[in-house]
Design a protein around this motif. Structure first.
Motif, PDB file in Angstrom:
ATOM      1  N   LYS A  31       1.190  14.238   2.844  1.00 25.43           N
ATOM      2  CA  LYS A  31       1.909  13.033   3.236  1.00 25.43           C
ATOM      3  C   LYS A  31       3.298  13.102   2.612  1.00 25.43           C
ATOM      4  CE  LYS A  31      -1.786   9.729   3.966  1.00 25.43           C
ATOM      5  NZ  LYS A  31      -2.326   8.412   3.580  1.00 25.43           N
ATOM      6  N   PRO A  32       4.334  12.826   3.386  1.00 22.21           N
ATOM      7  CA  PRO A  32       5.679  12.821   2.816  1.00 22.21           C
ATOM      8  C   PRO A  32       5.905  11.566   1.967  1.00 22.21           C
ATOM      9  CG  PRO A  32       5.756  12.193   5.124  1.00 22.21           C
ATOM     10  CD  PRO A  32       4.328  12.563   4.819  1.00 22.21           C
ATOM     11  N   ILE A  33       6.953  11.582   1.174  1.00 19.88           N
ATOM     12  CA  ILE A  33       7.311  10.423   0.362  1.00 19.88           C
ATOM     13  C   ILE A  33       8.609   9.814   0.890  1.00 19.88           C
ATOM     14  CG2 ILE A  33       6.096  11.311  -1.671  1.00 19.88           C
ATOM     15  CD1 ILE A  33       8.862  12.044  -2.839  1.00 19.88           C
ATOM     16  N   ASN A  62       4.673   1.790   6.126  1.00 16.72           N
ATOM     17  CA  ASN A  62       3.333   1.554   5.604  1.00 16.72           C
ATOM     18  C   ASN A  62       3.206   2.145   4.209  1.00 16.72           C
ATOM     19  OD1 ASN A  62       2.451   0.338   8.037  1.00 16.72           O
ATOM     20  ND2 ASN A  62       2.087   2.349   8.925  1.00 16.72           N
ATOM     21  N   VAL A  63       2.377   1.511   3.399  1.00 11.92           N
ATOM     22  CA  VAL A  63       2.110   2.022   2.056  1.00 11.92           C
ATOM     23  C   VAL A  63       0.606   2.161   1.917  1.00 11.92           C
ATOM     24  CG1 VAL A  63       2.319   1.601  -0.422  1.00 11.92           C
ATOM     25  CG2 VAL A  63       4.170   0.913   1.119  1.00 11.92           C
ATOM     26  N   PRO A  64       0.099   3.390   1.747  1.00  6.81           N
ATOM     27  CA  PRO A  64       0.855   4.635   1.726  1.00  6.81           C
ATOM     28  C   PRO A  64       1.359   5.000   3.121  1.00  6.81           C
ATOM     29  CG  PRO A  64      -1.484   5.118   1.618  1.00  6.81           C
ATOM     30  CD  PRO A  64      -1.352   3.604   1.582  1.00  6.81           C
ATOM     31  N   VAL A  65       2.255   5.964   3.164  1.00  7.90           N
ATOM     32  CA  VAL A  65       2.819   6.448   4.424  1.00  7.90           C
ATOM     33  C   VAL A  65       1.686   6.919   5.327  1.00  7.90           C
ATOM     34  CG1 VAL A  65       4.288   8.247   5.438  1.00  7.90           C
ATOM     35  CG2 VAL A  65       5.010   7.084   3.351  1.00  7.90           C
ATOM     36  N   ALA A 115      -7.982  10.110   7.530  1.00  9.08           N
ATOM     37  CA  ALA A 115      -7.330   8.972   6.871  1.00  9.08           C
ATOM     38  C   ALA A 115      -7.722   7.658   7.549  1.00  9.08           C
ATOM     39  CB  ALA A 115      -5.814   9.160   6.879  1.00  9.08           C
ATOM     40  N   LEU A 116      -7.839   7.673   8.873  1.00  7.76           N
ATOM     41  CA  LEU A 116      -8.309   6.477   9.584  1.00  7.76           C
ATOM     42  C   LEU A 116      -9.751   6.153   9.199  1.00  7.76           C
ATOM     43  CD1 LEU A 116      -6.701   7.063  13.085  1.00  7.76           C
ATOM     44  CD2 LEU A 116      -6.229   5.146  11.533  1.00  7.76           C
ATOM     45  N   LYS A 117     -10.568   7.177   9.067  1.00  9.44           N
ATOM     46  CA  LYS A 117     -11.963   6.978   8.635  1.00  9.44           C
ATOM     47  C   LYS A 117     -11.995   6.349   7.243  1.00  9.44           C
ATOM     48  CE  LYS A 117     -16.242   9.507   7.752  1.00  9.44           C
ATOM     49  NZ  LYS A 117     -16.856  10.835   7.677  1.00  9.44           N
ATOM     50  N   GLU A 118     -11.124   6.826   6.355  1.00  6.40           N
ATOM     51  CA  GLU A 118     -11.055   6.283   4.995  1.00  6.40           C
ATOM     52  C   GLU A 118     -10.586   4.827   4.981  1.00  6.40           C
ATOM     53  OE1 GLU A 118      -8.613   9.103   2.908  1.00  6.40           O
ATOM     54  OE2 GLU A 118     -10.133  10.671   3.103  1.00  6.40           O
ATOM     55  N   LEU A 119      -9.888   4.405   6.034  1.00  9.37           N
ATOM     56  CA  LEU A 119      -9.477   3.002   6.161  1.00  9.37           C
ATOM     57  C   LEU A 119     -10.627   2.121   6.639  1.00  9.37           C
ATOM     58  CD1 LEU A 119      -5.904   3.365   7.709  1.00  9.37           C
ATOM     59  CD2 LEU A 119      -6.500   2.616   5.386  1.00  9.37           C
TER      60      LEU A 119
END
Length: 160
Positions: A31-33, A62-65, A115-119
């Motif tokens: 993920k970029p910063i 969004n946080v995190p990106v 990442a969507l699953k982790e959400l």
């Protein structure tokens, strides 16, 4: 263009592809910063479109990106965003034409879907799909019938 649905509990393991790309191509996925925002936005507009640049801009809000990039040394090779156009949506995503066929897109896709699953989502939507067969093969995505009218239906286009 239709939308597709992906069952997030059945995502493929991309560990070997990611490891191989790191070992053989010196490629990292991350993920970029915030400090990289303008560089990435310029790259997306130059290599893809201003509309996609706008969506990547939302990813940085969004946080995190909500974006991943593929990188070799100081070069961006590809990107994949999620939760930009709408909640639980994957995309946009793109890989430089010169880097396609190396599984970069698949690694970015699965990382974003993970990442969507982790959400907390059980399914995700891939919006306005071009390469249906790619997503069917990569993550067993299914076309959502009747989805021709989606959030992209009345999308304004930039005039040149």
């Amino acid at each position: 263009m239709k939308d597709m649905l992906v069952r997030l509990v059945d995502l493929p393991d991309i560990g070997s592809e990611e490891k191989q790309l790191f070992q053989e191509e010196n490629m990292v996925f991350r993920k970029p910063i915030a400090a990289e925002k303008s560089l990435i936005l310029e790259w997306v507009e130059k290599n893809f479109s201003i509309n996609w640049k706008d969506e990547v801009d939302v990813a940085f809000s969004n946080v995190p990106v909500t974006c991943f990039i593929a990188q070799r040394n100081q070069d961006i090779l590809g990107f994949a965003c999620f939760e930009c156009s709408s909640k639980n949506f994957f995309g946009p995503t793109g890989v430089l034409p010169s880097e396609r066929g190396k599984n970069i897109g698949k690694v970015l896709l699965v990382k974003a879907l993970q990442a969507l699953k982790e959400l907390g989502y059980a399914y995700a939507i891939i919006g306005g799909v071009g390469p249906i067969e790619y997503y069917e093969k990569a993550v067993n995505a299914k076309v959502i019938e009747g989805s021709e009218k989606s959030i992209y239906e009345n999308l304004l286009k930039h005039k040149k």
